[in-house]
Design a protein around this motif. Structure first.
Motif, PDB file in Angstrom:
ATOM      1  N   ASN A   1      17.928 -10.066  10.275  1.00  0.00           N
ATOM      2  CA  ASN A   1      16.486 -10.261  10.386  1.00  0.00           C
ATOM      3  C   ASN A   1      16.154 -11.045  11.664  1.00  0.00           C
ATOM      4  OD1 ASN A   1      13.823 -10.137   9.719  1.00  0.00           O
ATOM      5  ND2 ASN A   1      13.900 -11.786   8.216  1.00  0.00           N
ATOM      6  N   LYS A   2      16.951 -12.095  11.957  1.00  0.00           N
ATOM      7  CA  LYS A   2      16.739 -12.859  13.188  1.00  0.00           C
ATOM      8  C   LYS A   2      16.941 -11.965  14.414  1.00  0.00           C
ATOM      9  CE  LYS A   2      18.120 -17.431  11.520  1.00  0.00           C
ATOM     10  NZ  LYS A   2      19.150 -18.491  11.624  1.00  0.00           N
TER      11      LYS A   2
ATOM     12  N   GLN B   1      13.948  -9.768  14.788  1.00  0.00           N
ATOM     13  CA  GLN B   1      12.806 -10.501  15.315  1.00  0.00           C
ATOM     14  C   GLN B   1      12.974 -10.766  16.811  1.00  0.00           C
ATOM     15  OE1 GLN B   1      12.570 -13.988  12.871  1.00  0.00           O
ATOM     16  NE2 GLN B   1      11.317 -12.992  11.282  1.00  0.00           N
TER      17      GLN B   1
ATOM     18  N   THR C   1      23.494 -12.300   1.939  1.00  0.00           N
ATOM     19  CA  THR C   1      22.217 -12.937   2.248  1.00  0.00           C
ATOM     20  C   THR C   1      22.245 -13.506   3.665  1.00  0.00           C
ATOM     21  OG1 THR C   1      21.954 -13.510  -0.084  1.00  0.00           O
ATOM     22  CG2 THR C   1      20.587 -14.692   1.475  1.00  0.00           C
ATOM     23  N   LYS C   2      23.350 -14.172   4.023  1.00  0.00           N
ATOM     24  CA  LYS C   2      23.479 -14.693   5.382  1.00  0.00           C
ATOM     25  C   LYS C   2      23.440 -13.562   6.408  1.00  0.00           C
ATOM     26  CE  LYS C   2      26.078 -18.894   4.288  1.00  0.00           C
ATOM     27  NZ  LYS C   2      27.371 -19.575   4.447  1.00  0.00           N
TER      28      LYS C   2
ATOM     29  N   LYS D   1      19.953 -12.346   6.761  1.00  0.00           N
ATOM     30  CA  LYS D   1      19.154 -13.295   7.540  1.00  0.00           C
ATOM     31  C   LYS D   1      19.462 -13.163   9.035  1.00  0.00           C
ATOM     32  CE  LYS D   1      18.377 -16.824   4.020  1.00  0.00           C
ATOM     33  NZ  LYS D   1      18.670 -18.211   3.577  1.00  0.00           N
ATOM     34  N   GLU D   2      20.750 -13.033   9.393  1.00  0.00           N
ATOM     35  CA  GLU D   2      21.139 -12.863  10.791  1.00  0.00           C
ATOM     36  C   GLU D   2      20.571 -11.557  11.352  1.00  0.00           C
ATOM     37  OE1 GLU D   2      22.749 -14.908  12.922  1.00  0.00           O
ATOM     38  OE2 GLU D   2      22.672 -16.430  11.338  1.00  0.00           O
TER      39      GLU D   2
END
Length: 141
Positions: free
Chosen positions: A39-40, A43, A32-33, A36-37
């Protein structure tokens, strides 16, 4: 209390499943981390691409404007060059004429310097040319 074999097998299966879930939870948290990384990062990359696209659009607008100005400037220079062509040709013709006059004056100076005319020779040559001119006017020649 007597436990049947099937209940014991179910209990063992439940324990193994519990151990599997306990080992899987940290893996899922790390995944999950990582997601998220990622995904960042996506972005951030998306924002950078948008900014780059805006910069490229601005640059293309400026380039288009510059090309338009360059085309009009080149047309103006071409027009002025066509206007100046006769002037350049006239200057070239004048240069040729001046060169011809210089050559003639050099020839004349060479003839005069080779004539070795003294004072009496100069006076007599002037008198001779005046007399010859007078004869030509009278038609005696």
């Amino acid at each position: 209390m007597v436990v049947s074999l099937s209940a014991l097998a179910g209990l063992i299966a439940a324990g193994v499943f519990l151990i599997l879930v306990l080992f899987t939870i940290p893996l899922l948290v790390r995944m999950t981390k990582a997601v998220k990384e990622a995904n960042k990062a996506l972005q951030s990359t998306d924002e950078a691409i948008k900014k780059l696209t805006d910069d490229v659009d601005g640059l293309l607008d400026q380039t288009s404007s510059l090309l338009d100005k360059t085309n009009s400037l080149m047309a103006d220079v071409d027009n002025k060059m066509q206007t100046l062509d006769p002037v350049v040709k006239a200057a070239a013709d004048l240069g040729e004429s001046v060169s011809a006059v210089n050559a003639s004056s050099r020839k004349m100076a060479k003839r005069v310097s080779n004539a070795h005319i003294g004072r009496t020779g100069f006076v007599s040559s002037v008198l001779t040319s005046l007399l010859a001119r007078r004869k030509r006017r009278r038609g005696e020649d």
